[in-house]
Design an enzyme around this catalytic site. Sequence first.
Site, PDB file in Angstrom:
ATOM      1  N   SER A 134      -2.274  -9.213  -4.306  1.00  0.00           N
ATOM      2  CA  SER A 134      -2.899  -7.894  -4.413  1.00  0.00           C
ATOM      3  C   SER A 134      -4.259  -7.973  -5.102  1.00  0.00           C
ATOM      4  CB  SER A 134      -1.947  -6.941  -5.141  1.00  0.00           C
ATOM      5  OG  SER A 134      -2.372  -5.608  -5.069  1.00  0.00           O
ATOM      6  N   ASP A 154      -8.400  -3.119  -2.690  1.00  0.00           N
ATOM      7  CA  ASP A 154      -8.109  -4.361  -3.400  1.00  0.00           C
ATOM      8  C   ASP A 154      -7.808  -5.438  -2.364  1.00  0.00           C
ATOM      9  OD1 ASP A 154      -5.761  -3.127  -2.618  1.00  0.00           O
ATOM     10  OD2 ASP A 154      -4.602  -3.867  -4.317  1.00  0.00           O
ATOM     11  N   ASP A 211      -5.267  -6.817  -0.972  1.00  0.00           N
ATOM     12  CA  ASP A 211      -4.323  -6.626   0.133  1.00  0.00           C
ATOM     13  C   ASP A 211      -4.367  -5.212   0.681  1.00  0.00           C
ATOM     14  OD1 ASP A 211      -3.039  -5.343  -1.984  1.00  0.00           O
ATOM     15  OD2 ASP A 211      -1.041  -5.998  -1.348  1.00  0.00           O
ATOM     16  N   ASP A 258      -3.629  -2.178  -0.367  1.00  0.00           N
ATOM     17  CA  ASP A 258      -2.665  -1.089  -0.570  1.00  0.00           C
ATOM     18  C   ASP A 258      -3.206  -0.051  -1.546  1.00  0.00           C
ATOM     19  OD1 ASP A 258      -2.402  -2.538  -2.922  1.00  0.00           O
ATOM     20  OD2 ASP A 258      -0.218  -2.732  -2.797  1.00  0.00           O
TER      21      ASP A 258
END
Length: 441
Positions: free
Chosen positions: A102, A239, A241, A243
């Site tokens: 992440s 960010d 990833d 999400d």
Amino acid sequence: MGRLFGTDGVRGLANGDLTPELAMSVAIAAARELADPQSSHPPVVVVGRDPRASGEMLEAAVVAGLASAGATVVRVGVVPTPAVSYLTGEVRADFGVMVSASHNPMPDNGIKLFAAGGVKLSDEVEDAVSARVGEVWERPTGARVGRVHDLLDGAEHYLKHLAAAVTHPLDGLTVVVDCANGAASDVAPEAYRAAGATVIPIFAEPDGFNINDECGATHLDALRAAVVEHGADLGLAHDGDADRCLAVTSAGDVVDGDQIMAILALALRDAGALVEDTLVATVMSNLGLRNAMRETGINLVETKVGDRYLLEALNKHGYSIGGEQSGHIVLPAYAPTGDGLLTGLLLMARVAATGRTLAELASVVMKLPQQLVNVKADRSAAGHPDVLAAVDAATAELGTTGRVLLRPSGTEPLVRVMVEAPSADLAEGIALRIADVVRSV
């Protein structure tokens, strides 16, 4: 050994804490725990990753582990975490695996698991998977060994899903998008252009090493400068990833998750789609959000910190929206987990539909100055009578103009002291005063 799964999957220093051997063991354990034992077919598992260099190594270990457990692996390559969640449901997989840390820096990596339908695992299921790590088992052989397939158009399926969620065309809007040199570097600009926006991407050239490096949702300075430089209507930051989504106004001012939640909650209410006129937020959300929701007639339900607790409240009561200050926002009608691109699309759709600027929309939340002090102390110090007395005294001093939140860390020997007050100086003074008491007990 502590709990294997943290607040969002298994995470650690790649090839240090999180080795290929551990990744393979977690994959095998997940296949044995999450597969339907009554099924006559091998389990199907979707596997994706973000672009950090160690993801290649760990993806290979995860895929090998799954195939060794007899699973059919659908490998989707570099895609955002919410794309893996979506595709897990779309292909009716037994579960999904995302290799990503992440917003963490490049040396870290992680393994996130999604159950059937793309939903995150409960604590109980995570513990059941953990219990199987390293367990003696009988490996399948011959034709029972799993196979691996590449889904080359997985990102396109995800983009079509996002396009279907857009409530108003974005024609006329110019947006700068910070892709954090992460998993959304290709799909985020494409999704926003497809909806009609003029897109200026930055930090959209991942090389395996530059993910989250002074960019993305945790480093907004470059985005703020770029929005002003290009005269854009707004900026969005994801960010590694994708999400999460944070925003920036045309003047370069940050719009955080609390403000985005308020904007989207009001949009849902106006559309008659805000279930029980309720927004779900964590205890860390600013008092300004609570005040704004009360003044606009929206209920606010609080949960503990962590998206799993948000999801529990959303799923249990069927609420429409929940989120965190970090920009991790969940809209269950569209996706079973947080999706930064979806958030960005719906936020821009609200700007386009109302004809108001992002700054005007965000002004509904008058944020109070917030001071957070992390005190190195045994977590039990949070319940000491002297500490509780200090918190009570500060709460009485603030009255309805602020609040005090004392929270022991779930992962470190820390007690977090958070104070909101009418002024930054008052918030800092009270927080430091309580922190001194915590240290002294």
